[in-house]
Design a protein around this motif. Structure first.
Motif, mmCIF file in Angstrom:
data_model
loop_
_atom_site.group_PDB
_atom_site.id
_atom_site.type_symbol
_atom_site.label_atom_id
_atom_site.label_comp_id
_atom_site.label_asym_id
_atom_site.label_seq_id
_atom_site.Cartn_x
_atom_site.Cartn_y
_atom_site.Cartn_z
ATOM 1 N N SER A 184 0.764 -1.312 0.048
ATOM 2 C CA SER A 184 -0.112 -0.274 -0.151
ATOM 3 C C SER A 184 0.997 1.302 0.082
ATOM 4 C CB SER A 184 -1.034 0.003 1.166
ATOM 5 O OG SER A 184 -1.659 1.202 1.140
ATOM 6 N N GLY A 185 1.833 1.204 0.959
ATOM 7 C CA GLY A 185 2.868 2.387 0.923
ATOM 8 C C GLY A 185 3.509 2.603 -0.455
ATOM 9 N N VAL A 186 3.847 1.442 -1.120
ATOM 10 C CA VAL A 186 4.746 1.512 -2.473
ATOM 11 C C VAL A 186 3.572 2.246 -3.383
ATOM 12 C CG1 VAL A 186 5.618 0.293 -4.337
ATOM 13 C CG2 VAL A 186 6.460 -0.062 -1.886
ATOM 14 N N LEU A 187 2.470 1.808 -3.290
ATOM 15 C CA LEU A 187 1.576 2.545 -4.482
ATOM 16 C C LEU A 187 1.334 3.900 -4.294
ATOM 17 C CD1 LEU A 187 -1.344 -0.123 -4.417
ATOM 18 C CD2 LEU A 187 0.353 0.102 -6.258
ATOM 19 N N VAL A 188 1.413 4.522 -3.043
ATOM 20 C CA VAL A 188 1.587 5.870 -2.762
ATOM 21 C C VAL A 188 2.737 6.510 -3.211
ATOM 22 C CG1 VAL A 188 1.473 7.524 -1.042
ATOM 23 C CG2 VAL A 188 0.086 5.630 -0.679
ATOM 24 N N ALA A 189 3.933 5.975 -2.982
ATOM 25 C CA ALA A 189 5.036 6.445 -3.459
ATOM 26 C C ALA A 189 5.164 6.525 -5.143
ATOM 27 C CB ALA A 189 6.285 5.467 -3.049
ATOM 28 N N MET A 190 4.624 5.498 -5.685
ATOM 29 C CA MET A 190 4.474 5.614 -7.032
ATOM 30 C C MET A 190 3.542 6.484 -7.710
ATOM 31 S SD MET A 190 4.239 1.170 -7.697
ATOM 32 C CE MET A 190 4.827 1.266 -9.422
ATOM 33 N N ALA A 191 2.463 6.889 -6.939
ATOM 34 C CA ALA A 191 1.655 8.020 -7.426
ATOM 35 C C ALA A 191 2.313 9.144 -7.287
ATOM 36 C CB ALA A 191 0.521 7.912 -6.397
ATOM 37 N N PHE A 192 3.095 9.404 -6.332
ATOM 38 C CA PHE A 192 3.771 10.658 -6.145
ATOM 39 C C PHE A 192 4.918 10.918 -7.205
ATOM 40 C CE2 PHE A 192 7.628 12.900 -4.292
ATOM 41 C CZ PHE A 192 6.846 14.247 -4.254
ATOM 42 N N ASP A 193 5.474 9.674 -7.645
ATOM 43 C CA ASP A 193 6.381 9.703 -8.602
ATOM 44 C C ASP A 193 5.582 10.067 -9.966
ATOM 45 O OD1 ASP A 193 8.698 8.256 -10.207
ATOM 46 O OD2 ASP A 193 6.948 7.522 -11.187
ATOM 47 N N ARG A 194 4.390 9.801 -10.195
ATOM 48 C CA ARG A 194 3.821 10.198 -11.337
ATOM 49 C C ARG A 194 3.462 11.653 -11.205
ATOM 50 N NH1 ARG A 194 5.145 8.442 -15.155
ATOM 51 N NH2 ARG A 194 6.879 8.103 -13.773
ATOM 52 N N VAL A 195 2.904 12.220 -10.126
ATOM 53 C CA VAL A 195 2.843 13.509 -9.917
ATOM 54 C C VAL A 195 4.076 14.341 -10.242
ATOM 55 C CG1 VAL A 195 2.584 15.427 -8.246
ATOM 56 C CG2 VAL A 195 1.138 13.302 -8.092
ATOM 57 N N VAL A 196 5.201 14.064 -9.907
ATOM 58 C CA VAL A 196 6.700 14.589 -10.152
ATOM 59 C C VAL A 196 6.964 14.741 -11.795
ATOM 60 C CG1 VAL A 196 8.939 14.777 -9.668
ATOM 61 C CG2 VAL A 196 7.450 14.538 -7.843
ATOM 62 N N ALA A 197 6.477 13.424 -12.023
ATOM 63 C CA ALA A 197 7.064 13.112 -13.597
ATOM 64 C C ALA A 197 5.936 14.064 -14.505
ATOM 65 C CB ALA A 197 6.535 11.654 -14.085
ATOM 66 N N ILE A 198 4.785 14.316 -14.131
ATOM 67 C CA ILE A 198 3.939 15.155 -14.956
ATOM 68 C C ILE A 198 3.875 16.597 -14.732
ATOM 69 C CG2 ILE A 198 1.494 15.378 -15.452
ATOM 70 C CD1 ILE A 198 1.058 12.085 -15.139
ATOM 71 N N TRP A 199 4.263 16.981 -13.363
ATOM 72 C CA TRP A 199 4.080 18.327 -12.958
ATOM 73 C C TRP A 199 5.126 19.037 -13.100
ATOM 74 C CZ3 TRP A 199 5.024 20.293 -7.479
ATOM 75 C CH2 TRP A 199 4.744 21.447 -7.318
ATOM 76 N N LYS A 200 6.671 18.606 -13.023
ATOM 77 C CA LYS A 200 7.839 19.056 -13.118
ATOM 78 C C LYS A 200 8.838 17.898 -13.916
ATOM 79 C CE LYS A 200 7.198 22.526 -10.624
ATOM 80 N NZ LYS A 200 7.294 24.072 -10.989
ATOM 81 N N PRO A 201 8.403 17.708 -15.199
ATOM 82 C CA PRO A 201 9.058 16.518 -15.947
ATOM 83 C C PRO A 201 10.673 17.082 -16.166
ATOM 84 C CG PRO A 201 7.719 17.857 -17.342
ATOM 85 C CD PRO A 201 7.512 18.264 -16.301
ATOM 86 N N LEU A 202 10.985 18.209 -16.239
ATOM 87 C CA LEU A 202 12.400 18.740 -16.363
ATOM 88 C C LEU A 202 13.248 18.605 -15.178
ATOM 89 C CD1 LEU A 202 11.967 21.812 -18.521
ATOM 90 C CD2 LEU A 202 12.524 19.535 -19.299
ATOM 91 N N ARG A 203 12.381 18.543 -13.809
ATOM 92 C CA ARG A 203 13.044 18.540 -12.619
ATOM 93 C C ARG A 203 13.045 17.127 -12.055
ATOM 94 N NH1 ARG A 203 11.643 22.957 -8.577
ATOM 95 N NH2 ARG A 203 13.158 21.954 -7.590
ATOM 96 N N TYR A 204 12.590 16.199 -12.447
ATOM 97 C CA TYR A 204 12.119 15.047 -12.157
ATOM 98 C C TYR A 204 13.294 14.131 -11.662
ATOM 99 C CZ TYR A 204 10.808 9.946 -12.302
ATOM 100 O OH TYR A 204 10.467 8.562 -11.905
ATOM 101 N N GLY A 205 14.455 14.359 -12.300
ATOM 102 C CA GLY A 205 15.588 13.551 -11.706
ATOM 103 C C GLY A 205 16.300 14.014 -10.527
ATOM 104 N N THR A 206 16.168 15.491 -10.568
ATOM 105 C CA THR A 206 16.664 16.458 -9.298
ATOM 106 C C THR A 206 15.740 16.233 -8.147
ATOM 107 O OG1 THR A 206 15.779 18.404 -10.080
ATOM 108 C CG2 THR A 206 18.082 17.741 -10.949
ATOM 109 N N ILE A 207 14.431 16.165 -8.128
ATOM 110 C CA ILE A 207 13.351 15.791 -7.159
ATOM 111 C C ILE A 207 13.641 14.681 -6.546
ATOM 112 C CG2 ILE A 207 10.970 15.981 -6.243
ATOM 113 C CD1 ILE A 207 10.716 18.208 -8.417
ATOM 114 N N LEU A 208 13.462 13.465 -7.625
ATOM 115 C CA LEU A 208 13.477 12.099 -7.076
ATOM 116 C C LEU A 208 14.835 11.495 -7.336
ATOM 117 C CD1 LEU A 208 9.825 10.787 -8.261
ATOM 118 C CD2 LEU A 208 10.553 11.383 -5.771
ATOM 119 N N THR A 209 15.842 11.875 -6.456
ATOM 120 C CA THR A 209 17.086 11.297 -6.514
ATOM 121 C C THR A 209 17.208 9.764 -6.070
ATOM 122 O OG1 THR A 209 17.727 12.107 -4.096
ATOM 123 C CG2 THR A 209 17.946 13.753 -6.370
#
Length: 323
Positions: free
Chosen positions: A114-139
């Protein structure tokens, strides 16, 4: 005096239940059940090994997928011995302490998933919201700390559950309703007040799966808002397409969970067969279907499967093919 003698009595073992009404078919049910376990272990193993070996998959999205596959593998390994023991060897007994251990790991791995599914949802948020900063936010460091928090939360929240069960007396029925040990199932056999267990179980569910489901819903509300702001229709579809696998994984996990909860709360009149099938679906469907969903959406995993099943000579001849 009799009550005092019973106050600390516990069964040496519990009796597990397979699928009520189909006892004569257990031997034949064992074959598809065994195939389900093989598919789950093989599929999740392929995902883990592919992510480990393919450098192109060393990004946060696939690190979280690897965590999901590990959680699914843990769930499979928790339930497989007792279920196959029932259906293949008609061995239904499980010692009291072994039942508590199985219960702990089933609920822990479920909370991790359940917790991993939340983390994956946050990953999709960052990828769509800030695609150019994806690698610097989710290090890599952020991903590792996220995984550590998910693991710590699950371990700590579920840790008191076996001890809360251990303190209860059991001197009447020792027959469980499922093929594995679950907290509510074991608790229902206790011969004393289970108010503390029920209250803690409710708090644990709200803190884990309750808060997680709300977090996922809020994440997708934000994703939809962000996607609708994209000018081109092609861009919107492309952004939403990156979420399809995760949405499927969320539905695969939460739909059986909600079904089990509703049946447990409102389905007292339903047959034991319905309860058993829903409980089995809750623990067996996610580990089987998640690898299928992500294999269909990830070409590197598909190529890995092709290398496993197709002879090397045939693979070499078809190198010009694209997948």
């Amino acid at each position: 005096m009799a009550d005092n003698n019973h106050s600390h009595f516990q069964h040496l073992y519990f009796v597990l239940t397979g699928i009520p009404g189909l006892e004569l078919e257990y031997y034949w049910i064992a074959f598809p059940l065994g195939a389900i376990y093989v598919i789950a272990l093989f599929g999740n193993g392929v995902i883990i090994s592919t992510i480990k070996s393919e450098l192109s998959l060393h990004i946060p999205m696939y690190y979280f997928l690897c965590m999901l596959a590990l959680a699914d593998t843990g769930l499979v390994l928790c339930t497989m011995p007792s279920m196959l023991g029932i259906f293949w060897f008609n061995y239904k007994s499980i010692t009291f302490d072994a039942c508590l251990v199985q219960m702990y790991f089933i609920h822990t791995f479920s909370a991790i998933e359940s917790g991993v599914l939340v983390a994956m949802a946050f990953d999709r948020v960052v990828a769509i919201w800030k695609p150019l900063r994806y690698g610097t936010i989710l290090t890599t460091g952020v991903v590792c700390r996220t995984g550590a928090v998910i693991l710590t939360r699950a371990v700590c929240v579920v840790f008191p559950v076996p001890f809360l069960i251990k303190r209860l007396p059991f001197y009447r029925s020792n027959i469980l309703s499922h093929s594995f040990c679950l907290h509510q199932d074991v608790m229902s056999l206790a011969c004393a007040s289970t108010r503390v267990n029920s209250l803690y179980g409710l708090i644990a569910v709200i803190f884990t799966k309750g808060s997680d489901s709300i977090s996922i819903l809020l994440s997708y509300a934000f994703i939809l808002r962000t996607v609708m702001a994209i000018a081109s229709e092609e861009g919107r579809l492309k952004a939403l397409n990156t979420c399809v696998s995760h949405i499927c994984a969320v539905l695969i996990f939460y739909v059986p969970l909600i079904g089990v909860s509703v049946i447990h709360r409102f389905g007292k009149h339903l047959s034991p067969l319905t309860h058993a099938l829903m409980a089995n679906a809750y623990l067996l469907i996610p580990p089987v279907l998640n690898p299928i969903v992500y294999t269909m959406k990830t070409k590197e995993i598909r190529r890995k499967l092709i290398r496993i099943f197709v002879p090397a000579k045939v693979t070499a001849e078809g190198q010009g093919l694209t997948f």
